[in-house]
Scaffold this motif. Structure first.
Motif, PDB file in Angstrom:
ATOM      1  N   LEU A  11      51.182  -9.440  40.816  1.00  0.00           N
ATOM      2  CA  LEU A  11      52.343  -9.528  41.216  1.00  0.00           C
ATOM      3  C   LEU A  11      52.577 -10.090  39.571  1.00  0.00           C
ATOM      4  O   LEU A  11      53.584 -10.024  38.242  1.00  0.00           O
ATOM      5  CB  LEU A  11      52.775 -10.905  42.296  1.00  0.00           C
ATOM      6  CG  LEU A  11      54.165 -11.296  42.641  1.00  0.00           C
ATOM      7  CD1 LEU A  11      55.391 -10.029  42.860  1.00  0.00           C
ATOM      8  CD2 LEU A  11      54.600 -11.620  43.247  1.00  0.00           C
ATOM      9  N   LEU A  15      54.217  -8.409  36.655  1.00  0.00           N
ATOM     10  CA  LEU A  15      56.266  -9.028  36.727  1.00  0.00           C
ATOM     11  C   LEU A  15      55.919  -9.667  34.751  1.00  0.00           C
ATOM     12  O   LEU A  15      57.394  -9.532  34.223  1.00  0.00           O
ATOM     13  CB  LEU A  15      56.787 -10.413  37.436  1.00  0.00           C
ATOM     14  CG  LEU A  15      56.854  -9.594  38.874  1.00  0.00           C
ATOM     15  CD1 LEU A  15      56.871 -10.640  40.059  1.00  0.00           C
ATOM     16  CD2 LEU A  15      57.916  -8.584  38.714  1.00  0.00           C
ATOM     17  N   THR A  32      63.867 -11.364  38.072  1.00  0.00           N
ATOM     18  CA  THR A  32      62.592 -10.491  38.655  1.00  0.00           C
ATOM     19  C   THR A  32      63.372 -10.282  39.813  1.00  0.00           C
ATOM     20  O   THR A  32      63.843 -10.348  40.724  1.00  0.00           O
ATOM     21  CB  THR A  32      61.481 -11.378  39.354  1.00  0.00           C
ATOM     22  OG1 THR A  32      60.782 -11.643  37.642  1.00  0.00           O
ATOM     23  CG2 THR A  32      60.747 -10.893  40.162  1.00  0.00           C
ATOM     24  N   ILE A  34      62.457  -7.268  42.812  1.00  0.00           N
ATOM     25  CA  ILE A  34      61.380  -5.920  43.457  1.00  0.00           C
ATOM     26  C   ILE A  34      61.818  -5.069  44.478  1.00  0.00           C
ATOM     27  O   ILE A  34      62.393  -6.229  45.383  1.00  0.00           O
ATOM     28  CB  ILE A  34      60.555  -7.323  43.707  1.00  0.00           C
ATOM     29  CG1 ILE A  34      59.230  -7.826  43.134  1.00  0.00           C
ATOM     30  CG2 ILE A  34      59.682  -6.062  44.616  1.00  0.00           C
ATOM     31  CD1 ILE A  34      59.132  -9.003  43.163  1.00  0.00           C
ATOM     32  N   CYS A  36      61.398  -3.081  47.358  1.00  0.00           N
ATOM     33  CA  CYS A  36      60.451  -3.644  48.724  1.00  0.00           C
ATOM     34  C   CYS A  36      59.937  -1.629  49.221  1.00  0.00           C
ATOM     35  O   CYS A  36      60.726  -1.485  49.563  1.00  0.00           O
ATOM     36  CB  CYS A  36      60.301  -4.294  49.573  1.00  0.00           C
ATOM     37  SG  CYS A  36      60.476  -5.846  49.108  1.00  0.00           S
ATOM     38  N   ASP A  41      59.056   2.779  39.153  1.00  0.00           N
ATOM     39  CA  ASP A  41      59.953   2.570  38.979  1.00  0.00           C
ATOM     40  C   ASP A  41      61.390   3.017  37.485  1.00  0.00           C
ATOM     41  O   ASP A  41      60.950   4.212  36.986  1.00  0.00           O
ATOM     42  CB  ASP A  41      58.583   2.212  37.221  1.00  0.00           C
ATOM     43  CG  ASP A  41      59.067   0.816  36.963  1.00  0.00           C
ATOM     44  OD1 ASP A  41      59.990   0.192  37.166  1.00  0.00           O
ATOM     45  OD2 ASP A  41      57.946   0.251  36.463  1.00  0.00           O
ATOM     46  N   TRP A  47      64.515  -2.678  38.267  1.00  0.00           N
ATOM     47  CA  TRP A  47      63.945  -3.345  39.711  1.00  0.00           C
ATOM     48  C   TRP A  47      62.130  -2.722  39.000  1.00  0.00           C
ATOM     49  O   TRP A  47      62.498  -1.896  38.458  1.00  0.00           O
ATOM     50  CB  TRP A  47      64.116  -2.575  40.732  1.00  0.00           C
ATOM     51  CG  TRP A  47      65.956  -3.265  40.914  1.00  0.00           C
ATOM     52  CD1 TRP A  47      66.845  -3.349  40.158  1.00  0.00           C
ATOM     53  CD2 TRP A  47      65.927  -4.232  42.243  1.00  0.00           C
ATOM     54  NE1 TRP A  47      68.096  -3.786  41.377  1.00  0.00           N
ATOM     55  CE2 TRP A  47      67.058  -4.285  42.448  1.00  0.00           C
ATOM     56  CE3 TRP A  47      64.858  -4.297  42.818  1.00  0.00           C
ATOM     57  CZ2 TRP A  47      67.726  -5.337  43.014  1.00  0.00           C
ATOM     58  CZ3 TRP A  47      65.850  -5.524  43.853  1.00  0.00           C
ATOM     59  CH2 TRP A  47      67.276  -6.328  43.831  1.00  0.00           C
ATOM     60  N   ASP A  50      57.051  -2.603  44.299  1.00  0.00           N
ATOM     61  CA  ASP A  50      56.055  -3.184  45.058  1.00  0.00           C
ATOM     62  C   ASP A  50      54.973  -2.544  45.471  1.00  0.00           C
ATOM     63  O   ASP A  50      53.929  -3.619  46.204  1.00  0.00           O
ATOM     64  CB  ASP A  50      56.949  -4.438  46.413  1.00  0.00           C
ATOM     65  CG  ASP A  50      56.713  -3.227  47.402  1.00  0.00           C
ATOM     66  OD1 ASP A  50      56.318  -2.276  47.521  1.00  0.00           O
ATOM     67  OD2 ASP A  50      57.145  -3.848  48.721  1.00  0.00           O
ATOM     68  N   LEU A  53      52.174  -4.855  44.490  1.00  0.00           N
ATOM     69  CA  LEU A  53      52.223  -6.738  45.048  1.00  0.00           C
ATOM     70  C   LEU A  53      51.821  -6.898  46.082  1.00  0.00           C
ATOM     71  O   LEU A  53      51.669  -7.959  45.764  1.00  0.00           O
ATOM     72  CB  LEU A  53      54.072  -7.132  44.050  1.00  0.00           C
ATOM     73  CG  LEU A  53      54.233  -6.192  42.751  1.00  0.00           C
ATOM     74  CD1 LEU A  53      55.963  -6.476  42.695  1.00  0.00           C
ATOM     75  CD2 LEU A  53      53.886  -6.619  41.696  1.00  0.00           C
ATOM     76  N   TYR A  86      55.307 -12.577  50.180  1.00  0.00           N
ATOM     77  CA  TYR A  86      55.181 -11.878  48.291  1.00  0.00           C
ATOM     78  C   TYR A  86      55.140 -13.490  47.587  1.00  0.00           C
ATOM     79  O   TYR A  86      55.439 -14.376  48.414  1.00  0.00           O
ATOM     80  CB  TYR A  86      56.556 -11.508  48.170  1.00  0.00           C
ATOM     81  CG  TYR A  86      56.699 -10.229  48.291  1.00  0.00           C
ATOM     82  CD1 TYR A  86      56.215  -9.159  47.842  1.00  0.00           C
ATOM     83  CD2 TYR A  86      57.093 -10.216  49.568  1.00  0.00           C
ATOM     84  CE1 TYR A  86      56.264  -7.572  48.139  1.00  0.00           C
ATOM     85  CE2 TYR A  86      57.509  -8.709  50.338  1.00  0.00           C
ATOM     86  CZ  TYR A  86      57.231  -7.524  49.562  1.00  0.00           C
ATOM     87  OH  TYR A  86      57.685  -6.142  49.990  1.00  0.00           O
ATOM     88  N   LEU A  88      55.865 -14.598  44.045  1.00  0.00           N
ATOM     89  CA  LEU A  88      56.727 -14.577  43.141  1.00  0.00           C
ATOM     90  C   LEU A  88      56.702 -15.643  41.918  1.00  0.00           C
ATOM     91  O   LEU A  88      57.111 -16.174  42.083  1.00  0.00           O
ATOM     92  CB  LEU A  88      58.210 -14.412  43.463  1.00  0.00           C
ATOM     93  CG  LEU A  88      59.351 -13.816  44.994  1.00  0.00           C
ATOM     94  CD1 LEU A  88      60.551 -14.046  44.753  1.00  0.00           C
ATOM     95  CD2 LEU A  88      58.475 -12.144  44.805  1.00  0.00           C
ATOM     96  N   THR A 179      64.894 -10.680  45.073  1.00  0.00           N
ATOM     97  CA  THR A 179      64.878 -10.905  44.202  1.00  0.00           C
ATOM     98  C   THR A 179      64.892 -12.750  43.350  1.00  0.00           C
ATOM     99  O   THR A 179      65.192 -13.195  44.150  1.00  0.00           O
ATOM    100  CB  THR A 179      66.971 -10.603  43.085  1.00  0.00           C
ATOM    101  OG1 THR A 179      67.435 -11.171  44.351  1.00  0.00           O
ATOM    102  CG2 THR A 179      66.468  -9.147  43.669  1.00  0.00           C
TER     103      THR A 179
END
Ligand SMILES: *[C@@H]1O[C@H](CO)[C@@H](O)[C@H](O)[C@H]1NC(C)=O
Ligand SMILES: *[C@@H]1O[C@H](CO)[C@@H](O)[C@H](O)[C@H]1NC(C)=O
Ligand SMILES: *[C@@H]1O[C@H](CO)[C@@H](O)[C@H](O)[C@H]1NC(C)=O
Ligand SMILES: *[C@@H]1O[C@H](CO)[C@@H](O)[C@H](O)[C@H]1NC(C)=O
Ligand SMILES: *[C@@H]1O[C@H](CO)[C@@H](O)[C@H](O)[C@H]1NC(C)=O
Ligand SMILES: *[C@@H]1O[C@H](CO)[C@@H](O)[C@H](O)[C@H]1NC(C)=O
Ligand SMILES: *[C@@H]1O[C@H](CO)[C@@H](O)[C@H](O)[C@H]1NC(C)=O
Length: 389
Positions: A11, A15, A32, A34, A36, A41, A47, A50, A53, A86, A88, A179
């Motif tokens: 992660l 990021l 950030t 993500i 999910c 991408d 965004w 995940d 991640l 998660y 972050l 986020t």
């Protein structure tokens, strides 16, 4: 306890890369986002998927059509772990820094499973850094997207956002997006967090008195901090609005968007605002936003009112007269902590004084629930494996 040491490591790297890619785009440092359950991408809105991640759970593609790309996939945690986290992090996440954390939850019109509770709601739990954030309770299949926001102070170089069943055989949690947005330490809300050593669960930022023609909400880039100001739309008879610029220099701490001050709810001498809250017996912080935008109000004493919370006077320092405090077309805020009795709603009553020729009004309001947190400064972290729980 869930153990995801490798995802924590990935992660961080991913990021950081996302931040580098975004230089020159509209992405702001420390943002950030993500998606999910996604493996694709799409950098135009910054965004990141995940799939690298989060190794736990199942990626589910919703059958719903014409919905936001972020909401079209979710991660469903239908395994047996007690929680799924998660971690972050980005270059802005350092001990003591403040963030808005937002979990976007969207079960879709045809959710991947049926809630276990006969009430038809999904029930599961969210935690932030092992502190209770809140219990999600959302109706299955109504097609509503829920955004849960909290203001959090990082304990170290990451913030753990976790999802859990409420009981071992309860509903499996799921999430569509996460986020992270940096917040200045100078906001009245973040200063309160420092003073009270708490984090804040956002019960909403409401923009009162918006015309029926909208907009439905205001957010980034119009709100530089990406708060969601949800519109409370009313017929023209219940609002006042202006195109004039609003002077926010005397009320600049909270970096509020100008637009929320250009419309206000008014019309009747007394009115109520009802807020359903999450907690019992808990302390809340409320802040109301005003600007005297009616050109007919051009002297002190013309619009003067008191505010009550569940019948208890909130404006104990005296009634509110926005023109007397800051003049016309200028921002004014009134914030207060409120302790509620048992019961999970707050009703705010605005009552104009008998001497007031104009009715009470309000441009916007924010309500937060104060939550206790653990120690702010744990020993410094020397390696990643010590982070996994
Ligand atoms: C989790 O959900 C997915 C998709 O519905 C399913 O394929 C999988 O078997 C489920 N796993 C468990 C442990 O129930
Ligand atoms: C947000 O700002 C853009 C310009 O940056 C403007 O075109 C748009 O109308 C604004 N939206 C709202 C809801 O204020
Ligand atoms: C709020 O609640 C009060 C009392 O229950 C009710 O009279 C009022 O209509 C409600 N106001 C709104 C805007 O829903
Ligand atoms: C709290 O508000 C919710 C939603 O408006 C309502 O359904 C509920 O009955 C209210 N509870 C109380 C105790 O007034
Ligand atoms: C509030 O308290 C009541 C009674 O103690 C309890 O039944 C209810 O679950 C509580 N609600 C929340 C959201 O904590
Ligand atoms: C306020 O407006 C009224 C009506 O337009 C006007 O008669 C009055 O002179 C104004 N007062 C001030 C102090 O500007
Ligand atoms: C990393 O942390 C773990 C768990 O606290 C510890 O056992 C290990 O010795 C640490 N490794 C290093 C290189 O410090």
């Amino acid at each position: 306890m869930a153990s995801i040491p490798f995802s924590a490591l990935f992660l961080s790297i991913i990021l950081q890369m996302a931040l580098l890619w975004s230089i020159g785009s509209s992405q702001k440092t420390g943002f950030t986002s993500i998606d999910c359950g996604s493996d694709s991408d799409y950098t135009e809105i910054q965004w990141v998927p995940d799939n690298k991640l989060m190794s736990e759970g199942t990626s589910v593609v919703l059958p719903d059509t014409s919905i936001d790309l972020v909401l079209s996939t979710m991660r469903l945690f239908n395994g047996s772990q007690s929680k799924y986290c998660y971690s972050l992090s980005n270059s802005a996440v350092t001990a003591g820094a403040f963030f808005l954390v937002r979990a976007s939850i969207y079960p879709g019109k045809n959710p991947p499973y049926t809630p276990k509770n006969p009430d038809g709601y999904f029930h599961f739990r969210m935690l932030i850094d092992a502190d209770m954030w809140g219990d999600v309770k959302i109706l299955s299949g109504d097609g509503i997207w829920w955004a849960y926001d909290a203001y959090v102070r990082a304990k170290h170089s990451k913030i753990d956002v976790c999802f859990a069943r409420i009981t071992p055989d309860g509903d499996a949690p799921f999430v569509s997006g996460l986020t992270l947005r940096p917040l200045p330490d100078t906001l009245t809300s973040t200063a309160l967090m420092t003073e009270k050593n708490c984090f804040l669960v956002c019960l909403g930022h409401k923009n009162y008195g918006v015309p029926l023609s909208g907009p439905s909400w205001i957010r980034f880039p119009n709100d530089t901090l990406d708060r969601y100001w949800i519109s409370h739309e009313v017929p023209d008879s219940k609002l006042t609005s202006t195109q004039e610029a609003i002077d926010r220099t005397a009320d600049s701490l909270d970096q509020l968007p100008e637009r929320i001050f250009q419309t206000s709810l008014t019309g009747s001498r007394d009115f109520t605002l009802n807020w359903s809250t999450l907690g019992n017996d808990s302390v809340h912080y409320v802040v109301f936003r005003f600007s005297e935008i009616d050109p007919l109000v051009n002297t002190s004493g013309m619009r003067v009112f008191s505010i009550f919370a569940n019948g208890v006077l909130l404006t104990t320092e005296g009634p509110i007269d926005v023109f007397a405090r800051v003049g016309a077309n200028a921002a004014y805020s009134f914030g207060k902590t409120v302790t509620l009795d048992a019961g999970s709603n707050i009703t705010f009553t605005f009552t104009s004084l008998v001497s007031s020729t104009f009715p009470a009004f309000v441009a916007a309001a924010e309500v937060f629930e104060l939550r206790e947190i653990g120690a702010l400064s744990p020993p410094s972290i020397s390696n990643w494996s010590s982070l996994s729980k």
